[in-house]
Design a protein around this motif. Structure first.
Motif: not given
Length: 281
Positions: A38, A42, A46, A242, A258, A261
């Motif tokens: 994960r 992600e 990004i 996360p 989260a 970015k």
């Protein structure tokens, strides 16, 4: 002035000079395959969107834990399999910590960057063995080490037949249980032509401040990373998770996935500004 170092090749791109920073990022320790999958997925998305060279990082063994009962990771054999999985699925360079010379050979066909932990930053045999593979070597600057002393790290790697070296700034001891980030250290190390990475997450640590684990001040990570970018680092290091508060290692200083970015977008804008307007060759 020693703001910028000469450009050099780095995984098909260039670093140094006025090139944008690259990013080393991932969960602190390999908790399970799904977490690595994960986070890498992600973070790569990004970085691809922002045009940042991305290196995946996670540790198969956290040998420097405060407590003997703390989770250390899956071990070398399983860790190598997990790094192979990430590397093959996402086509990204991978980095992991090593603590002993016997760990180098089993990893040399998988790992693209060997990382020497800060507490081992003066371990000549370990640095030399990693350098002899021809892979990049990232040495975390010890909390006890003066910036100018990093020139000896560069020399050890060069005398082992390699020019693939970098040093990561991760704070300096300031009394007991506290670290500070001294901005002056980056131009001091640039004076020796060393590519510098800034580790915003470990620089936010409060070693041993939480009893049998390391504490930290996560809220200051963006401030310190902006400071590092303002003096022209070649790379950034940021451990992400996360759900940081449930992380099995460095729960107080891993950065929320989260929010990665938003912070990187801000840092990239600042990086472009300072490298084109304010820093000197």
């Amino acid at each position: 002035m020693y703001d910028l170092i000469e450009e050099r090749e780095f995984f098909g791109k260039k670093i140094g000079g006025r090139q944008p920073f690259f990013l080393i990022s991932g969960p602190c320790v390999m908790e399970n395959k799904d977490l690595l999958d994960r986070v890498c997925g992600e973070m790569k998305a990004i970085c691809d969107e922002l045009g940042i060279v991305y290196i995946f990082k996670s540790s198969f063994d956290k040998a420097n834990r405060s407590s003997i009962n703390s989770y250390r990771g899956p071990g070398l054999d399983e860790g190598r399999k997990l790094l192979d999985f990430i590397k093959n699925k996402y086509n990204v360079p991978v980095l992991t910590d090593i603590h002993e010379t016997i760990q180098v050979d089993p990893l040399k066909d998988t790992v693209d960057i060997f990382q020497i932990p800060a507490f081992l930053s003066r371990q000549t045999d370990l640095i030399a063995k990693a350098a002899e593979t021809g892979k990049w070597v990232n040495v975390k600057k010890g909390q006890f080490m003066a910036p100018d002393d990093t020139r000896h790290i560069k020399t050890k790697i060069q005398e082992s037949g390699s020019e693939k070296y970098m040093v990561t700034e991760r704070g300096a001891s300031f009394g007991y249980g506290n670290l500070v980030f001294d901005l002056r250290g980056i131009p001091m190390m640039h004076k020796h032509g060393i590519p510098i990475v800034f580790d915003g997450t470990h620089s936010a640590q409060l070693p041993g401040a939480a009893g049998n684990i390391t504490g930290g001040l996560r809220e200051f990570i963006p401030h310190m990373m902006r400071g590092a970018v303002s003096v022209g680092v070649e790379g950034l290091f940021m451990e992400v998770h996360p759900d940081p508060e449930k992380a099995l290692s460095d729960a107080t200083t891993q950065f929320p996935l989260a929010k990665a970015k938003g912070l990187l977008t801000q840092l990239l804008e600042l990086d472009r500004l300072v490298k084109t307007k304010f820093l000197e060759d």
